[in-house]
Motif scaffolding. Structure first.
Motif, short mmCIF file in Angstrom:
data_model
loop_
_atom_site.label_atom_id
_atom_site.label_comp_id
_atom_site.label_asym_id
_atom_site.label_seq_id
_atom_site.Cartn_x
_atom_site.Cartn_y
_atom_site.Cartn_z
N LEU A 1 -11.08 -7.67 9.12
CA LEU A 1 -11.23 -9.12 9.04
C LEU A 1 -10.53 -9.75 10.24
O LEU A 1 -9.38 -10.15 10.18
N SER A 2 -11.24 -9.79 11.36
CA SER A 2 -10.64 -10.24 12.62
C SER A 2 -11.73 -10.70 13.57
O SER A 2 -12.86 -10.20 13.54
N LEU B 1 -13.50 -15.77 4.13
CA LEU B 1 -12.61 -16.84 4.60
C LEU B 1 -11.41 -16.98 3.67
O LEU B 1 -10.27 -17.12 4.14
N ARG C 1 -10.14 -14.64 1.84
CA ARG C 1 -9.28 -13.47 2.05
C ARG C 1 -8.45 -13.65 3.32
O ARG C 1 -7.26 -13.30 3.34
N ALA C 2 -9.04 -14.19 4.37
CA ALA C 2 -8.31 -14.43 5.61
C ALA C 2 -7.16 -15.40 5.39
O ALA C 2 -6.06 -15.21 5.90
N CYS C 3 -7.42 -16.45 4.59
CA CYS C 3 -6.36 -17.43 4.30
C CYS C 3 -5.24 -16.79 3.50
O CYS C 3 -4.05 -17.05 3.74
N GLU D 1 -4.36 -13.63 3.51
CA GLU D 1 -3.61 -12.74 4.39
C GLU D 1 -2.70 -13.52 5.33
O GLU D 1 -1.58 -13.09 5.62
N LEU D 2 -3.16 -14.68 5.78
CA LEU D 2 -2.34 -15.52 6.64
C LEU D 2 -1.12 -16.03 5.88
O LEU D 2 0.01 -16.01 6.39
#
Length: 253
Positions: free
Chosen positions: A109-110, A150, A152-154, A156-157
């Motif tokens: 996820l990048s 999206l 999941r990205a949030c 992880e952030l």
């Protein structure tokens, strides 16, 4: 006569690119025990065939490397069993572990074109592997998948920010308490809640993740045990005796 242009139905683009036949050894997505955690759960049941047509299983033995830092990012993965670590070597030779990957976690996820870390198997592990272009086709066909990525990205952030805050503000015992509670919460999502927490990683891995020496990690385990917050039946098992006490400690209490 002009040809009428129509919008393809969900999954049509992907199936046209990759016809719906399973490759040899393909996984059965409907029986996957971590599907409810993985991003692919965003696909409706009726479109699981589209997913199965592009996924391939991958097995890693403990100690093997999935990718190296700087490798081109051509594939993405979902962890279905085992545990992996994200590793980077610093300029002075020290090892930094950015995180641990457990069942249900998504790798890749990048927006970068290359991998930012070595990814190593801590234990024997299995993954579902997708070509990056196939995942992009799925994302185009299924907006819910894009939204889940999206989200999941949030998540992880947020986790990365919490980890940085912990490294900056918490003492070693508080860092370890926070780590154990986070690991227990993550494992409960696919293995069920339990008093005994199995640690796939060793003390050195924990230290390189929390910014501590292995000696400090060992002393912190001892202090948590002496305060009756945990028990340590063996090197890879921790019994969480007082979660409320661990939570207070993890928040600097």
């Amino acid at each position: 006569m002009a040809r009428l242009q129509t919008t393809p139905a969900p999954g049509e683009t992907l199936r046209a690119h990759c016809p719906g036949r399973r490759p040899a050894g393909a996984v059965d997505c409907t029986s996957c025990r971590v599907r409810h955690l993985a991003v692919c759960s965003a696909l409706p049941e009726a479109e699981v065939e589209a997913l199965e047509s592009v996924v391939a299983p991958l097995e890693l033995i403990a100690g093997s490397t999935l990718v190296r830092e700087g490798d081109p990012r051509r594939q993405v993965y979902t962890v279905t069993a085992g545990a992996l670590r994200l590793v980077r070597l610093l300029a002075d030779g020290r090892r930094q572990i950015a995180g641990f990957l457990l069942p249900g976690d998504f790798i890749g996820l990048s927006g970068a074109t290359t991998h930012r870390h070595d990814i190593e198997a801590i234990t024997d592990s299995t993954l579902c592997r997708f070509r990056d272009e196939d995942m992009q086709a799925l994302r185009a066909d299924f907006p819910d998948l894009e939204r889940k990525l999206l989200a999941r990205a949030c998540t992880e952030l947020d986790a990365a920010r919490e980890n940085l805050l912990g490294l900056a503000r918490l003492n070693p015992m508080e860092r370890l308490a926070a780590f154990l509670l986070d690991l227990a919460e993550r494992r409960a999502r696919w293995a069920g809640d339990a008093v005994d927490l199995v640690l796939p990683m060793g003390r050195a891995d924990i230290g390189d993740h929390l910014g501590l020496t292995i000696e400090t990690v060992s002393r912190s385990f001892t202090r948590l045990r002496q305060q009756n917050l945990i028990a340590v039946p063996d090197a890879h098992t921790v019994t969480l005796l007082d979660r409320a006490g661990l939570a207070r400690l993890a928040h600097g209490g």
